[in-house]
Design a protein around this motif. Structure first.
Motif, PDB file in Angstrom:
ATOM      1  N   ARG A  31       0.802  -0.871   0.380  1.00  0.00           N
ATOM      2  CA  ARG A  31       0.348  -0.195   0.141  1.00  0.00           C
ATOM      3  C   ARG A  31       0.708   1.266   0.063  1.00  0.00           C
ATOM      4  NH1 ARG A  31      -3.456  -2.481   3.514  1.00  0.00           N
ATOM      5  NH2 ARG A  31      -2.276  -2.070   5.181  1.00  0.00           N
ATOM      6  N   LYS A  32       1.851   1.275   0.867  1.00  0.00           N
ATOM      7  CA  LYS A  32       2.806   1.893   0.738  1.00  0.00           C
ATOM      8  C   LYS A  32       3.092   3.307  -0.415  1.00  0.00           C
ATOM      9  CE  LYS A  32       4.513   1.795   5.560  1.00  0.00           C
ATOM     10  NZ  LYS A  32       5.357   1.620   6.002  1.00  0.00           N
ATOM     11  N   VAL A  33       3.945   1.579  -1.386  1.00  0.00           N
ATOM     12  CA  VAL A  33       4.792   2.200  -2.504  1.00  0.00           C
ATOM     13  C   VAL A  33       3.615   2.551  -3.951  1.00  0.00           C
ATOM     14  CG1 VAL A  33       5.520   0.571  -4.900  1.00  0.00           C
ATOM     15  CG2 VAL A  33       6.276   0.478  -1.627  1.00  0.00           C
ATOM     16  N   ILE A  34       1.678   1.602  -3.633  1.00  0.00           N
ATOM     17  CA  ILE A  34       1.479   1.950  -4.167  1.00  0.00           C
ATOM     18  C   ILE A  34       0.683   3.226  -4.024  1.00  0.00           C
ATOM     19  CG2 ILE A  34      -1.499   1.869  -5.407  1.00  0.00           C
ATOM     20  CD1 ILE A  34       1.054  -0.431  -6.275  1.00  0.00           C
ATOM     21  N   VAL A  35       0.270   4.065  -2.684  1.00  0.00           N
ATOM     22  CA  VAL A  35      -0.043   5.482  -2.311  1.00  0.00           C
ATOM     23  C   VAL A  35       1.358   6.029  -2.948  1.00  0.00           C
ATOM     24  CG1 VAL A  35      -0.305   7.246  -0.513  1.00  0.00           C
ATOM     25  CG2 VAL A  35      -1.741   4.600  -0.604  1.00  0.00           C
ATOM     26  N   LEU A  36       2.439   6.342  -2.487  1.00  0.00           N
ATOM     27  CA  LEU A  36       2.706   6.774  -3.056  1.00  0.00           C
ATOM     28  C   LEU A  36       3.414   7.371  -4.673  1.00  0.00           C
ATOM     29  CD1 LEU A  36       6.128   5.920  -0.347  1.00  0.00           C
ATOM     30  CD2 LEU A  36       4.771   7.972  -0.556  1.00  0.00           C
ATOM     31  N   ARG A  37       3.564   5.907  -5.163  1.00  0.00           N
ATOM     32  CA  ARG A  37       4.181   5.983  -6.768  1.00  0.00           C
ATOM     33  C   ARG A  37       2.485   6.942  -7.438  1.00  0.00           C
ATOM     34  NH1 ARG A  37       5.761   6.947 -11.025  1.00  0.00           N
ATOM     35  NH2 ARG A  37       5.754   5.750 -12.726  1.00  0.00           N
ATOM     36  N   TYR A  38       1.666   6.216  -6.848  1.00  0.00           N
ATOM     37  CA  TYR A  38       0.017   6.891  -8.049  1.00  0.00           C
ATOM     38  C   TYR A  38      -0.651   8.002  -6.984  1.00  0.00           C
ATOM     39  CZ  TYR A  38       0.803   2.748 -10.499  1.00  0.00           C
ATOM     40  OH  TYR A  38       1.060   1.578 -11.532  1.00  0.00           O
ATOM     41  N   TRP A  39      -0.718   8.359  -5.930  1.00  0.00           N
ATOM     42  CA  TRP A  39      -1.328   9.267  -5.066  1.00  0.00           C
ATOM     43  C   TRP A  39      -0.111  10.825  -5.349  1.00  0.00           C
ATOM     44  CZ3 TRP A  39      -4.044   5.266  -4.324  1.00  0.00           C
ATOM     45  CH2 TRP A  39      -5.233   5.215  -4.002  1.00  0.00           C
ATOM     46  N   TYR A  40       0.945  10.552  -5.151  1.00  0.00           N
ATOM     47  CA  TYR A  40       1.801  11.295  -5.038  1.00  0.00           C
ATOM     48  C   TYR A  40       2.977  11.491  -6.228  1.00  0.00           C
ATOM     49  CZ  TYR A  40       0.385  11.820  -0.237  1.00  0.00           C
ATOM     50  OH  TYR A  40      -1.057  12.073   1.264  1.00  0.00           O
ATOM     51  N   GLY A  41       2.958  10.720  -6.820  1.00  0.00           N
ATOM     52  CA  GLY A  41       4.024  10.688  -8.458  1.00  0.00           C
ATOM     53  C   GLY A  41       5.098  10.251  -8.131  1.00  0.00           C
ATOM     54  N   MET A  42       5.751  10.110  -7.421  1.00  0.00           N
ATOM     55  CA  MET A  42       6.669   9.738  -6.876  1.00  0.00           C
ATOM     56  C   MET A  42       7.405   8.574  -8.078  1.00  0.00           C
ATOM     57  SD  MET A  42       6.998  10.144  -2.665  1.00  0.00           S
ATOM     58  CE  MET A  42       8.596  10.053  -2.277  1.00  0.00           C
ATOM     59  N   THR A  43       8.644   9.106  -8.072  1.00  0.00           N
ATOM     60  CA  THR A  43       9.832   7.922  -8.563  1.00  0.00           C
ATOM     61  C   THR A  43      10.492   6.624  -7.462  1.00  0.00           C
ATOM     62  OG1 THR A  43      11.796   8.775  -8.201  1.00  0.00           O
ATOM     63  CG2 THR A  43      10.851   9.846 -10.462  1.00  0.00           C
ATOM     64  N   GLU A  44      10.967   5.742  -8.291  1.00  0.00           N
ATOM     65  CA  GLU A  44      10.903   4.486  -8.173  1.00  0.00           C
ATOM     66  C   GLU A  44      12.074   4.859  -6.746  1.00  0.00           C
ATOM     67  OE1 GLU A  44      11.366   1.544 -11.166  1.00  0.00           O
ATOM     68  OE2 GLU A  44       9.768   1.166 -10.985  1.00  0.00           O
ATOM     69  N   ALA A  45      12.596   5.340  -6.752  1.00  0.00           N
ATOM     70  CA  ALA A  45      14.115   5.505  -6.352  1.00  0.00           C
ATOM     71  C   ALA A  45      13.683   6.764  -5.404  1.00  0.00           C
ATOM     72  CB  ALA A  45      15.119   6.881  -7.554  1.00  0.00           C
ATOM     73  N   ASP A  46      13.022   7.940  -5.501  1.00  0.00           N
ATOM     74  CA  ASP A  46      12.447   8.496  -4.937  1.00  0.00           C
ATOM     75  C   ASP A  46      11.722   7.530  -3.398  1.00  0.00           C
ATOM     76  OD1 ASP A  46      12.968  10.701  -5.929  1.00  0.00           O
ATOM     77  OD2 ASP A  46      11.583  10.993  -6.943  1.00  0.00           O
ATOM     78  N   ILE A  47      10.695   6.941  -3.571  1.00  0.00           N
ATOM     79  CA  ILE A  47      10.050   6.341  -2.976  1.00  0.00           C
ATOM     80  C   ILE A  47      11.078   5.065  -2.316  1.00  0.00           C
ATOM     81  CG2 ILE A  47       8.464   3.813  -3.013  1.00  0.00           C
ATOM     82  CD1 ILE A  47       7.150   5.069  -5.104  1.00  0.00           C
ATOM     83  N   ALA A  48      12.282   4.400  -2.625  1.00  0.00           N
ATOM     84  CA  ALA A  48      13.307   3.825  -2.168  1.00  0.00           C
ATOM     85  C   ALA A  48      13.726   5.241  -1.070  1.00  0.00           C
ATOM     86  CB  ALA A  48      14.407   3.285  -2.886  1.00  0.00           C
TER      87      ALA A  48
END
Length: 98
Positions: free
Chosen positions: A37-54
Motif C-alpha cells: 500500500r505504501k508503494v502504491i500510494v507514493l507512486r500513484y497518489w504522489y507521483g513519486m519515482t521508484e528511486a524517490d520511493i526507495a
C-alpha cells in the motif's frame, strides 16, 4: 480530486477502461500488505519515482519494483474477481505480510 486521479491511474494500470469503480478499487487496495500500500500510494497518489520511493521508505529500488509488481498483480486479480470475471489463477499470496 488527487485521490480520484490516483484511483483512475491505478485502475488504468490494472484493467481496461470501465472495468471497475472507485469503491471496488478501495476494497482491493485494502487487501494489500502495508508495504505494498505504501508503494502504491507514493507512486500513484504522489507521483513519486521508484528511486524517490526507495529513499523515502529506506529500501532498495529493487524492493520498490518488487512490491509494486506484486501489488499490481494482486489488484488486477482482485478487481477482475470483484467485476465477476474469473481470474486465470488463484489469488496472489503475500510472502511477506509486512
Amino acid at each position: 480530486m488527487e485521490l480520484l486521479v490516483a484511483q483512475d491511474s491505478i485502475a488504468q494500470a490494472c484493467l481496461p477502461p470501465g472495468e471497475t469503480d472507485n469503491g471496488e478499487l478501495e476494497q482491493a487496495i485494502a487487501t494489500l500488505t502495508k508495504s505494498q500500500r505504501k508503494v502504491i500510494v507514493l507512486r500513484y497518489w504522489y507521483g513519486m519515482t521508484e528511486a524517490d520511493i526507495a529513499e523515502t521508505l529506506g529500501i532498495a529500488v529493487g524492493a520498490v519494483k518488487s512490491l509494486s509488481f506484486r501489488a499490481m498483480r494482486s489488484l488486477r486479480w482482485r478487481l477482475l474477481h470483484l467485476a465477476g470475471e474469473k481470474p486465470a489463477s488463484s489469488p496472489p499470496s503475500h510472502p511477506n505480510p509486512s
